[in-house]
Design a protein around this motif. Structure first.
Motif, PDB file in Angstrom:
ATOM      1  N   LEU A   1      51.446  20.663  21.278  1.00  0.00           N
ATOM      2  CA  LEU A   1      50.247  20.496  22.464  1.00  0.00           C
ATOM      3  C   LEU A   1      49.263  19.751  21.974  1.00  0.00           C
ATOM      4  N   PRO A   2      48.960  18.547  21.680  1.00  0.00           N
ATOM      5  CA  PRO A   2      49.182  17.120  22.589  1.00  0.00           C
ATOM      6  C   PRO A   2      49.403  16.595  24.101  1.00  0.00           C
ATOM      7  N   LEU A   3      50.090  17.680  24.638  1.00  0.00           N
ATOM      8  CA  LEU A   3      50.440  16.768  25.372  1.00  0.00           C
ATOM      9  C   LEU A   3      49.425  17.793  26.270  1.00  0.00           C
ATOM     10  N   ALA A   4      49.492  19.023  26.195  1.00  0.00           N
ATOM     11  CA  ALA A   4      48.428  20.320  26.626  1.00  0.00           C
ATOM     12  C   ALA A   4      47.545  19.443  26.542  1.00  0.00           C
ATOM     13  N   LEU A   5      47.218  19.325  25.482  1.00  0.00           N
ATOM     14  CA  LEU A   5      45.016  18.862  25.197  1.00  0.00           C
ATOM     15  C   LEU A   5      44.881  17.395  26.020  1.00  0.00           C
ATOM     16  N   PHE A   6      46.085  17.033  26.461  1.00  0.00           N
ATOM     17  CA  PHE A   6      45.499  15.710  26.942  1.00  0.00           C
ATOM     18  C   PHE A   6      45.419  15.754  28.396  1.00  0.00           C
ATOM     19  N   VAL A   7      46.348  16.405  29.451  1.00  0.00           N
ATOM     20  CA  VAL A   7      46.381  16.850  30.940  1.00  0.00           C
ATOM     21  C   VAL A   7      45.119  18.053  31.222  1.00  0.00           C
ATOM     22  N   LEU A   8      45.097  18.586  29.901  1.00  0.00           N
ATOM     23  CA  LEU A   8      43.045  19.633  29.629  1.00  0.00           C
ATOM     24  C   LEU A   8      42.281  18.593  29.468  1.00  0.00           C
ATOM     25  N   GLY A   9      42.232  17.901  28.974  1.00  0.00           N
ATOM     26  CA  GLY A   9      40.852  17.040  28.857  1.00  0.00           C
ATOM     27  C   GLY A   9      40.986  16.346  30.400  1.00  0.00           C
TER      28      GLY A   9
ATOM     29  N   MET B   1      42.232  17.057  33.386  1.00  0.00           N
ATOM     30  CA  MET B   1      41.257  18.163  34.491  1.00  0.00           C
ATOM     31  C   MET B   1      40.023  18.334  33.713  1.00  0.00           C
ATOM     32  N   LEU B   2      38.947  18.618  32.628  1.00  0.00           N
ATOM     33  CA  LEU B   2      37.453  18.749  32.032  1.00  0.00           C
ATOM     34  C   LEU B   2      37.391  17.089  32.952  1.00  0.00           C
ATOM     35  N   GLY B   3      37.285  15.847  32.114  1.00  0.00           N
ATOM     36  CA  GLY B   3      36.665  14.812  32.670  1.00  0.00           C
ATOM     37  C   GLY B   3      37.033  14.430  34.576  1.00  0.00           C
ATOM     38  N   HIS B   4      38.238  15.114  35.493  1.00  0.00           N
ATOM     39  CA  HIS B   4      38.219  15.019  36.382  1.00  0.00           C
ATOM     40  C   HIS B   4      36.904  15.900  37.268  1.00  0.00           C
ATOM     41  N   TRP B   5      37.020  17.503  36.145  1.00  0.00           N
ATOM     42  CA  TRP B   5      35.594  17.791  36.750  1.00  0.00           C
ATOM     43  C   TRP B   5      34.155  17.928  36.769  1.00  0.00           C
ATOM     44  N   ALA B   6      33.964  17.251  35.397  1.00  0.00           N
ATOM     45  CA  ALA B   6      32.831  16.834  34.704  1.00  0.00           C
ATOM     46  C   ALA B   6      31.837  16.194  35.680  1.00  0.00           C
ATOM     47  N   ALA B   7      33.124  15.262  36.139  1.00  0.00           N
ATOM     48  CA  ALA B   7      32.658  13.891  36.984  1.00  0.00           C
ATOM     49  C   ALA B   7      33.437  13.667  38.290  1.00  0.00           C
ATOM     50  N   PRO B   8      33.468  14.576  39.453  1.00  0.00           N
ATOM     51  CA  PRO B   8      35.096  14.359  40.402  1.00  0.00           C
ATOM     52  C   PRO B   8      35.069  12.796  41.142  1.00  0.00           C
ATOM     53  N   GLU B   9      33.890  11.900  41.150  1.00  0.00           N
ATOM     54  CA  GLU B   9      34.142  11.019  41.767  1.00  0.00           C
ATOM     55  C   GLU B   9      34.601  10.178  41.125  1.00  0.00           C
ATOM     56  N   SER B  10      34.604   9.764  39.501  1.00  0.00           N
ATOM     57  CA  SER B  10      34.672   8.897  38.752  1.00  0.00           C
ATOM     58  C   SER B  10      36.397   9.344  37.782  1.00  0.00           C
ATOM     59  N   GLU B  11      37.511   8.101  38.065  1.00  0.00           N
ATOM     60  CA  GLU B  11      38.281   8.468  37.533  1.00  0.00           C
ATOM     61  C   GLU B  11      38.399   8.109  36.413  1.00  0.00           C
ATOM     62  N   GLY B  12      37.220   7.120  35.791  1.00  0.00           N
ATOM     63  CA  GLY B  12      37.147   6.725  34.174  1.00  0.00           C
ATOM     64  C   GLY B  12      37.142   7.888  32.907  1.00  0.00           C
TER      65      GLY B  12
ATOM     66  N   ILE C   1      39.852  10.049  32.158  1.00  0.00           N
ATOM     67  CA  ILE C   1      40.922   8.945  31.428  1.00  0.00           C
ATOM     68  C   ILE C   1      40.908   9.452  29.994  1.00  0.00           C
ATOM     69  N   LEU C   2      39.384   8.830  30.369  1.00  0.00           N
ATOM     70  CA  LEU C   2      38.749   9.026  28.637  1.00  0.00           C
ATOM     71  C   LEU C   2      38.518  10.502  28.078  1.00  0.00           C
ATOM     72  N   GLY C   3      38.590  11.235  29.617  1.00  0.00           N
ATOM     73  CA  GLY C   3      38.976  12.764  28.624  1.00  0.00           C
ATOM     74  C   GLY C   3      39.797  13.142  28.503  1.00  0.00           C
ATOM     75  N   SER C   4      41.481  13.002  28.558  1.00  0.00           N
ATOM     76  CA  SER C   4      42.580  12.779  28.961  1.00  0.00           C
ATOM     77  C   SER C   4      42.987  12.212  27.269  1.00  0.00           C
ATOM     78  N   LEU C   5      42.317  10.875  26.651  1.00  0.00           N
ATOM     79  CA  LEU C   5      42.081  10.486  25.693  1.00  0.00           C
ATOM     80  C   LEU C   5      41.472  11.248  24.385  1.00  0.00           C
ATOM     81  N   ALA C   6      40.629  12.010  25.101  1.00  0.00           N
ATOM     82  CA  ALA C   6      40.052  12.122  24.102  1.00  0.00           C
ATOM     83  C   ALA C   6      40.593  13.811  23.235  1.00  0.00           C
ATOM     84  N   GLY C   7      41.397  14.765  24.820  1.00  0.00           N
ATOM     85  CA  GLY C   7      42.797  15.457  24.448  1.00  0.00           C
ATOM     86  C   GLY C   7      43.605  15.076  24.136  1.00  0.00           C
ATOM     87  N   LEU C   8      44.670  14.044  23.778  1.00  0.00           N
ATOM     88  CA  LEU C   8      45.146  13.484  23.412  1.00  0.00           C
ATOM     89  C   LEU C   8      45.061  13.373  21.682  1.00  0.00           C
TER      90      LEU C   8
END
Length: 155
Positions: free
Chosen positions: A84-92, A94-105, A108-115
């Motif tokens: 569950l934490p790993l799946a939400l890490f990946v989903l976070g 992906m959502l972070g990248h979708w929300a701001a494709p030009e910003s890796e930050g 990263i914040l999305g993945s940490l929030a998902g985790l």
């Protein structure tokens, strides 16, 4: 059922604390040189674990008992804690990248929030369904040896 032998070390109402010593089958395994379990077993050095088990058999302090947990409960707990934490890490991510494709930050914040959300959900779910993962007291293997250390009411 996955079983383990242990010793009753304390009684708490209608439950008992059972102490088990972690065993390792590394000596007989052909993959022992490349396995992470061997490293973990050598670090723990046969570390003792204690679990609280419902005492429906009337076990007493000092008794050797067999405790068990269903394979499905172990698998469910493993999925809850790891997948569950790993799946939400990946989903976070992906959502972070979708929300701001030009910003890796943002990814990263999305993945940490998902985790963090995954660990929080796992913790909440684990507390709600703790009885589903509780070990069972299968049998009393041998009575406690009563002697000098025994409490006067045990004699």
């Amino acid at each position: 059922m996955i079983t383990e032998t242990g010793k009753v070390v304390a009684q708490e109402g209608d439950k008992v604390w059972v102490q088990t010593i972690r065993q390792s089958a590394c000596q007989s395994c052909s993959a022992r040189q490349g396995c992470g379990q061997r490293v973990l077993a050598s670090v723990s050095g046969g570390k003792a674990n204690q679990v609280l088990v419902a005492n429906h058999l009337g076990a007493r302090v000092g008794d050797e008992v067999t405790v068990a947990i269903a394979e499905s409960a172990l698998l469910g707990a493993s999925l809850l804690i790891y997948a569950l934490p790993l799946a939400l890490f990946v989903l976070g991510a992906m959502l972070g990248h979708w929300a701001a494709p030009e910003s890796e930050g943002v990814a990263i914040l999305g993945s940490l929030a998902g985790l963090a959300a995954g660990f929080g959900l796992a913790r909440t779910s684990q507390h709600r369904s703790a009885d589903d993962y509780a070990p069972l007291l299968l049998r009393i293997n041998g009575p406690a040896i009563r002697g000098v250390d025994a409490h006067p009411t045990d004699l």
